[in-house]
Design a protein around this motif. Structure first.
Motif: not given
Length: 73
Positions: A3-20, A22-25
């Motif tokens: 499994q992958r987790k945040c290396p800083a806090c261990g969270s499994e909740s993330f977001y990414t930005k729309d490549p087209e 950047q204000y849409n996540i």
């Protein structure tokens, strides 16, 4: 199972930005090694998450490429 987790806090909740737009996540969780987008995001065609996708933790200030998430078993 890896499994992958945040290396800083261990969270499994993330977001990414729309490549087209950047204000849409797109919010997603990592559950049992799978990317699970929030329901409202799946309706707006989220981008594919690949190893080079810029990824942001929802719990702390960590961000980097998706491949940099900590692998845990």
């Amino acid at each position: 199972m890896n499994q992958r987790k945040c290396p800083a806090c261990g969270s499994e909740s993330f977001y990414t930005k729309d490549p087209e737009d950047q204000y849409n996540i797109f919010d997603f969780d990592l559950k049992e090694g799978k990317i699970i987008f929030k329901v409202e995001d799946t309706e707006s065609n989220p981008p594919d998450i690949v190893e080079e996708t810029e990824t942001f933790c929802k719990r702390c200030a960590w961000h980097d490429k998706f491949r940099m998430l900590k692998q845990v078993s």
